[in-house]
Design a protein around this motif. Structure first.
Motif, mmCIF file in Angstrom:
data_model
loop_
_atom_site.group_PDB
_atom_site.id
_atom_site.type_symbol
_atom_site.label_atom_id
_atom_site.label_comp_id
_atom_site.label_asym_id
_atom_site.label_seq_id
_atom_site.Cartn_x
_atom_site.Cartn_y
_atom_site.Cartn_z
ATOM 1 N N LEU A 427 0.825 -1.207 0.000
ATOM 2 C CA LEU A 427 0.000 0.000 0.000
ATOM 3 C C LEU A 427 0.858 1.255 0.000
ATOM 4 N N GLY A 428 0.606 2.161 -0.940
ATOM 5 C CA GLY A 428 1.273 3.456 -0.972
ATOM 6 C C GLY A 428 0.618 4.433 -0.022
ATOM 7 N N MET A 429 1.433 5.188 0.734
ATOM 8 C CA MET A 429 0.883 6.148 1.704
ATOM 9 C C MET A 429 1.572 7.507 1.610
ATOM 10 N N GLU A 430 1.891 7.951 0.395
ATOM 11 C CA GLU A 430 2.409 9.306 0.219
ATOM 12 C C GLU A 430 1.179 10.223 0.241
ATOM 13 N N CYS A 431 0.705 10.521 1.436
ATOM 14 C CA CYS A 431 -0.621 11.117 1.606
ATOM 15 C C CYS A 431 -0.624 12.647 1.595
ATOM 16 N N ASP A 432 0.536 13.274 1.457
ATOM 17 C CA ASP A 432 0.543 14.723 1.231
ATOM 18 C C ASP A 432 0.181 14.987 -0.227
ATOM 19 N N GLY A 433 1.019 14.506 -1.106
ATOM 20 C CA GLY A 433 0.748 14.645 -2.529
ATOM 21 C C GLY A 433 0.912 16.063 -3.029
ATOM 22 N N ALA A 434 1.445 16.177 -4.228
ATOM 23 C CA ALA A 434 1.575 17.487 -4.865
ATOM 24 C C ALA A 434 0.214 17.942 -5.379
ATOM 25 N N PRO A 435 0.027 19.259 -5.555
ATOM 26 C CA PRO A 435 -1.229 19.749 -6.133
ATOM 27 C C PRO A 435 -1.338 19.377 -7.602
ATOM 28 N N LEU A 436 -2.542 19.462 -8.116
ATOM 29 C CA LEU A 436 -2.844 19.100 -9.505
ATOM 30 C C LEU A 436 -1.856 19.719 -10.496
ATOM 31 N N SER A 437 -1.568 21.005 -10.333
ATOM 32 C CA SER A 437 -0.779 21.724 -11.343
ATOM 33 C C SER A 437 0.646 21.220 -11.454
ATOM 34 N N TRP A 438 1.162 20.561 -10.414
ATOM 35 C CA TRP A 438 2.554 20.092 -10.430
ATOM 36 C C TRP A 438 2.791 19.146 -11.593
ATOM 37 N N LEU A 439 1.827 18.257 -11.850
ATOM 38 C CA LEU A 439 1.999 17.299 -12.939
ATOM 39 C C LEU A 439 1.092 17.595 -14.123
ATOM 40 N N TYR A 440 -0.153 17.970 -13.829
ATOM 41 C CA TYR A 440 -1.150 18.111 -14.893
ATOM 42 C C TYR A 440 -1.400 19.553 -15.316
#
Length: 532
Positions: A427-440
């Motif tokens: 199970l992945g738990m990188e639960c902060d995560g970058a905002p949408l604009s960082w990648l998309y």
């Protein structure tokens, strides 16, 4: 040297490059490539040319890691300027594609007001005519999809922009972040003007295990005379250790770092999300490398279309070893969801299987089932994502949940009714995560307000969401992975944690909770072998 057979050193890394930028799937697929060239590459280079000192200061700040800043210490401005100008000229067609995509979207939003779309086909920009279908969704909102295979067979797919670089890496593999810094010439790099599908890549990287002629491969790769000494340093006469094939009657799993796990029985090998580190130097962090993989890999499973899970650097090196590669089916032509199968076909993988939700591949004493993967994609309509349920020996079940964020546990409650309990949960738990604009961000037609952008994250499970999965599937083992913890992954993931970081705190809670229930649990780091 010409008379002897040589091995390629185990710490020789390959970087696949497009326009001298580190290649990932969105730079191969034509529509997303056009958007990234215009909205990411050119903007970053333009900013650096204007204010190199700002970039130099930003890359030194930990909180700016992964930001749009070129990592050349404020220098090499003329080379960045040359690359910028070359991009404008050489990628003229792609910049036209970008403009045509935006023109098409604007035309549809203005003119498609609920009536038949048939008359609007003549309003499609000329360069896109014959390559798109116009449609309404069931809320009567207009959109379009590409016939993506036609894009690959048009002037918008230009293999001449592809190249590879070779270099020796050391223990921490401290390269510049891949989405922000183009790869300029360097005295320690060899740039080769070859295409990703070229079989020379396979021939070269076979030499990590099977010796070959140094002279022959150097000639075939057209290494420049002034770089021959550097190229020689990439080779050795020392044979690597032999792979120890698993011959037990059970199952062996090996963790290679991040989301990469090898599952083996005496008959079958399955490698998930290949991200392989390098060997051949002293290191404080134990790691498995290419020589800990079987010489033939039966199945490679790709969970989703992000740069840390579809790592071309690893996949091109392993291409000659992979029998079948399994990918999630895409949205069939949506700009934001390019086909992984078409992308892999274009770069020399002719052994790709697409899998849909709840679809199964049946092998001898092994089944692989694609399960729904929800969340983690900023609420954008993206279909190319799967969790994988692997059943071995008709009794042992492993679930690879990758970065799936359990925002709706009822999905997995329904799945449990079909597949039952599992033995092991990754199970992945990188639960902060970058905002949408960082990648998309480069794919969006309108920039989102900051509050909306920040609310839509590329995040995996937190403690509560992970606990719900444990409650549903009753695993005997729980392994938290896909955290980008390993030091050699920073140049891909841009992640560095402290003990107070939310993903560390939340995953510690889950591990502790599992152990209190008698479940064997661990947050993985470096390497791990378990036999069942």
């Amino acid at each position: 040297m010409e008379q002897q057979n040589y091995y390629l050193k185990l710490n020789v890394a390959l970087e696949a490059l497009i326009d001298r930028w580190y290649a990932w799937s969105h730079l191969v697929s034509p529509a997303t490539a056009a958007m990234n060239i215009k909205e990411r590459h050119l903007k970053i280079m333009q900013s650096y040319i204007k204010s190199p000192k700002t970039h130099a200061a930003a890359v030194k700040r930990p909180e700016m890691l992964g930001g749009p800043f070129i990592d050349y210490e404020g220098g090499r401005v003329d080379e960045i300027k040359d690359l910028y100008e070359d991009t404008i000229v050489k990628r003229k067609k792609m910049l036209e594609l970008y403009e045509s995509i935006h023109e098409l979207n604007t035309m549809l939003q203005k003119n498609a007001i609920g009536y038949s779309l048939d008359p609007l086909y003549k309003e499609v920009p000329e360069s896109l005519q014959g390559m798109v279908e116009l449609y309404y969704d069931l809320n009567n909102r207009p959109n379009f999809r590409f016939f993506e295979s036609l894009l690959y067979n048009s002037e918008f797919y230009d293999e001449s922009t592809q190249s590879v670089s070779l270099q020796l890496v050391d223990a921490d593999d401290a390269r510049s972040f891949v989405l922000s810094t183009p790869r300029l010439d360097d005295e320690n790099l060899i740039h080769l003007d070859i295409r990703f599908k070229d079989a020379l890549i396979d021939e070269l990287f076979r030499m990590k295990r099977t010796p070959g002629s140094y002279t022959d491969i150097m000639k075939k790769l057209n290494v420049k005379p002034e770089q021959e000494e550097l190229f020689k340093s990439f080779f050795t006469t020392e044979a690597p250790k032999k792979y120890e094939r698993y011959t037990g009657s059970g199952i062996r799993t090996r963790y290679f770092g991040h989301a990469c796990v090898l599952v083996e029985t005496s008959e079958t090998s399955i490698l998930v999300d290949p991200v392989i580190s390098y060997d051949g130097y002293e290191t404080d962090v134990n790691r498995y490398t290419i020589n800990d993989l079987p010489e033939e890999i039966d199945y490679v499973l790709i969970t989703h279309n992000h740069q840390d899970h579809v790592l071309l650097e690893t996949l091109l090196q392993l291409r000659h070893s992979i029998k079948q590669i399994v990918v999630p089916s895409s949205g069939k032509g949506d700009v934001q969801d390019p086909s992984l199968k078409l992308m892999f076909n274009a770069i020399g993988f002719d052994n790709v299987i697409e899998l849909d939700d709840m679809e199964t591949i049946t092998l001898d004493r092994c089944t692989i089932t694609g399960l729904p993967f929800i969340g983690e994609h900023s609420d954008i309509d993206i279909r190319s994502k799967l969790c994988y349920h692997v059943e071995l020996h008709n009794k042992f079940r492993v679930l690879f949940a990758a970065d799936s964020c359990n925002v709706e546990p009822k999905v997995y409650e329904r799945i449990h009714q079909l597949v039952g309990d599992i033995d092991v949960l990754f199970l992945g738990m990188e639960c902060d995560g970058a905002p949408l604009s960082w990648l998309y961000g480069p794919l969006m037609f309108e920039k989102l307000p900051r509050e909306m952008d920040q609310s839509r994250r590329l995040a995996g499970c937190d403690y509560k969401q992970g606990e719900a999965l444990v409650d549903i599937f009753s695993p005997k083992n729980v392994f938290v992975y896909a955290m980008g913890l390993e030091p050699w992954l920073v140049f891909i993931s841009s992640l560095k944690y402290t003990d107070e970081s939310k993903p560390i705190v939340e995953s510690n809670r889950l591990v502790d909770e599992c152990r209190s229930r008698g479940i064997d649990a661990e947050r993985l780091f470096g390497e791990k072998t378990i036999e069942y």
